[in-house]
Design an enzyme around this catalytic site. Structure first.
Site, PDB file in Angstrom:
ATOM      1  N   TYR A  71     -24.840  39.232  12.745  1.00 47.38           N
ATOM      2  CA  TYR A  71     -24.359  38.863  11.413  1.00 47.38           C
ATOM      3  C   TYR A  71     -23.993  37.376  11.325  1.00 47.38           C
ATOM      4  O   TYR A  71     -24.226  36.739  10.297  1.00 47.38           O
ATOM      5  CB  TYR A  71     -23.193  39.768  10.974  1.00 47.38           C
ATOM      6  CG  TYR A  71     -23.734  41.066  10.412  1.00 47.38           C
ATOM      7  CD1 TYR A  71     -24.163  41.139   9.091  1.00 47.38           C
ATOM      8  CD2 TYR A  71     -23.903  42.177  11.218  1.00 47.38           C
ATOM      9  CE1 TYR A  71     -24.722  42.289   8.578  1.00 47.38           C
ATOM     10  CE2 TYR A  71     -24.458  43.346  10.716  1.00 47.38           C
ATOM     11  CZ  TYR A  71     -24.862  43.396   9.398  1.00 47.38           C
ATOM     12  OH  TYR A  71     -25.434  44.526   8.889  1.00 47.38           O
ATOM     13  N   GLN A 105     -29.664  44.400  -3.613  1.00 49.11           N
ATOM     14  CA  GLN A 105     -29.409  44.977  -2.289  1.00 49.11           C
ATOM     15  C   GLN A 105     -29.230  43.848  -1.276  1.00 49.11           C
ATOM     16  O   GLN A 105     -28.928  44.095  -0.123  1.00 49.11           O
ATOM     17  CB  GLN A 105     -30.600  45.842  -1.864  1.00 49.11           C
ATOM     18  CG  GLN A 105     -30.885  46.993  -2.800  1.00 49.11           C
ATOM     19  CD  GLN A 105     -32.248  47.614  -2.507  1.00 49.11           C
ATOM     20  OE1 GLN A 105     -32.379  48.474  -1.644  1.00 49.11           O
ATOM     21  NE2 GLN A 105     -33.259  47.189  -3.223  1.00 49.11           N
ATOM     22  N   ASP A 108     -27.293  38.065   0.862  1.00 47.17           N
ATOM     23  CA  ASP A 108     -27.379  36.633   1.187  1.00 47.17           C
ATOM     24  C   ASP A 108     -26.720  35.701   0.178  1.00 47.17           C
ATOM     25  O   ASP A 108     -26.618  34.497   0.414  1.00 47.17           O
ATOM     26  CB  ASP A 108     -28.846  36.224   1.389  1.00 47.17           C
ATOM     27  CG  ASP A 108     -29.737  36.580   0.191  1.00 47.17           C
ATOM     28  OD1 ASP A 108     -29.268  36.499  -0.968  1.00 47.17           O
ATOM     29  OD2 ASP A 108     -30.911  36.928   0.422  1.00 47.17           O
ATOM     30  N   HIS A 123     -24.874  46.348  -1.668  1.00 51.37           N
ATOM     31  CA  HIS A 123     -24.834  46.472  -0.207  1.00 51.37           C
ATOM     32  C   HIS A 123     -23.859  45.481   0.443  1.00 51.37           C
ATOM     33  O   HIS A 123     -23.916  45.260   1.647  1.00 51.37           O
ATOM     34  CB  HIS A 123     -26.239  46.303   0.383  1.00 51.37           C
ATOM     35  CG  HIS A 123     -27.138  47.473   0.098  1.00 51.37           C
ATOM     36  ND1 HIS A 123     -28.488  47.483   0.397  1.00 51.37           N
ATOM     37  CD2 HIS A 123     -26.883  48.678  -0.467  1.00 51.37           C
ATOM     38  CE1 HIS A 123     -29.014  48.642   0.016  1.00 51.37           C
ATOM     39  NE2 HIS A 123     -28.070  49.386  -0.505  1.00 51.37           N
ATOM     40  N   CYS A 134      -6.903  48.067   8.311  1.00 51.60           N
ATOM     41  CA  CYS A 134      -6.114  48.012   7.067  1.00 51.60           C
ATOM     42  C   CYS A 134      -6.975  47.718   5.838  1.00 51.60           C
ATOM     43  O   CYS A 134      -6.453  47.605   4.740  1.00 51.60           O
ATOM     44  CB  CYS A 134      -4.990  46.982   7.188  1.00 51.60           C
ATOM     45  SG  CYS A 134      -5.556  45.266   7.109  1.00 51.60           S
ATOM     46  N   GLY A 189     -39.263  42.890  -5.155  1.00 50.64           N
ATOM     47  CA  GLY A 189     -39.111  42.614  -3.726  1.00 50.64           C
ATOM     48  C   GLY A 189     -38.331  43.643  -2.951  1.00 50.64           C
ATOM     49  O   GLY A 189     -37.643  43.302  -1.995  1.00 50.64           O
ATOM     50  N   ASN A 215     -44.031  43.149  -6.493  1.00 55.36           N
ATOM     51  CA  ASN A 215     -43.997  43.251  -5.032  1.00 55.36           C
ATOM     52  C   ASN A 215     -45.310  42.723  -4.468  1.00 55.36           C
ATOM     53  O   ASN A 215     -46.326  42.744  -5.146  1.00 55.36           O
ATOM     54  CB  ASN A 215     -43.796  44.728  -4.604  1.00 55.36           C
ATOM     55  CG  ASN A 215     -43.247  44.852  -3.187  1.00 55.36           C
ATOM     56  OD1 ASN A 215     -43.848  44.358  -2.238  1.00 55.36           O
ATOM     57  ND2 ASN A 215     -42.103  45.495  -3.050  1.00 55.36           N
ATOM     58  N   ALA A 233     -42.848  37.176  -5.605  1.00 55.79           N
ATOM     59  CA  ALA A 233     -41.806  37.324  -6.629  1.00 55.79           C
ATOM     60  C   ALA A 233     -41.550  36.006  -7.355  1.00 55.79           C
ATOM     61  O   ALA A 233     -41.377  35.985  -8.575  1.00 55.79           O
ATOM     62  CB  ALA A 233     -40.523  37.849  -5.984  1.00 55.79           C
TER      63      ALA A 233
END
Ligand code: APR
Length: 248
Positions: A71, A105, A108, A123, A134, A189, A215, A233
């Protein structure tokens, strides 16, 4: 071979021009032209790990450092790239149709950087962590390795939705209302294989909405969408805005 313009049906242009409620669902393909790897594309591997194997609660439980490294790397990648014409065209559409919802979704934040405002990040996003103890949310900056909570000291996790996890109920409800009540939905996409996002287009279709898919390749939605335009796209959305609303 016909150009992008010839591949966009006239009806789609007319319906978009007259749309009162516009919704857009985006997936990793919209950020591909910015240089962000897609999940299921051949560039999705990280150090020989499949994203589908790292983006799970089980992977985090087994090796939180490995998952955090992935990540941190992804956050760095997205900070080094720029939004592309697909993001800018979507931000432009928001200005043209007042009742507008972007459901993404993507984690970024490139839509935000391109100027989109009404966004449901179903997401989550790469720039925040959430405490496993917590539930506090914290912004990620120069962080490396494991991230711990400033409030309770607990182990934090990326603030994203992993495979097998439920989406935020409130966000999901808003997403279904926006797509189900839209008279025009653009699905751009996304491979349309991950639920519940993959069901959003059907909510629009059931209510008589026009669903335009954009797509590079056909997806499971292709046979059901009102129309599909195969192409990049960025190019397709830029052309669509131009055809429906004139100069950008
Ligand atoms: N223009 C248009 N479409 C593109 C482009 C492009 N330049 N590049 C790739 N695509 C398409 C691919 O053909 C594919 O259908 O984008 C889609 C990307 O699919 P995925 O990698 O599966 O991404 P996405 O649909 O966003 O995945 C959904 O799954 O891994 C989880 O939570 C993660 O949000 C993600 C979700």
């Amino acid at each position: 071979m016909a150009g992008i313009k010839e591949n966009i049906p006239d009806e789609a242009i007319q319906r978009l021009r007259g749309a009162k409620r516009l919704a857009i669902l985006t997936g990793a393909g919209v950020s591909a032209e910015s240089g962000v790897p897609t999940f299921r594309g051949k560039d999705g591997l990280w150090k020989n790990h499949l994203p589908q194997q790292l983006a799970t609660p089980q992977a985090f439980e087994k090796d939180p450092e490995l998952v955090w490294d992935w990540y941190h790397w992804r956050r760095k990648v997205v900070l080094e790239v720029l939004p592309n014409p697909a993001h800018y065209s979507i931000a432009e559409l928001e200005k043209r149709v007042p009742d507008f919802t972007l459901i993404t979704q993507n984690v970024d934040r490139l839509h935000l950087r391109a100027g989109s405002e009404r966004i449901l990040e179903i997401h989550g996003d790469l720039h925040h962590a959430r405490c496993g103890e917590c539930s506090a949310i914290a912004a990620l900056e120069e962080h490396q390795g494991l991230v711990t909570c400033d409030i309770c000291g607990g182990l934090m996790r990326p603030n994203v939705v992993w495979f097998g996890e439920s989406l935020d109920v409130r966000l999901l409800e808003q997403a279904f209302i926006a797509s189900g009540s839209s008279d025009f939905l653009i699905v751009a996409g996304t491979s349309n294989v991950v639920q519940p996002a993959a069901s959003l287009a059907y909510a629009a279709l059931e209510n008589g909405g026009y669903v335009l898919e954009v797509n590079l390749d056909p997806t499971p939605l292709t046979g059901s969408a009102t129309a599909t335009v195969l192409g990049h796209a960025g190019e397709v959305l830029e052309e669509l805005v131009l055809l429906a609303f004139g100069e950008q």
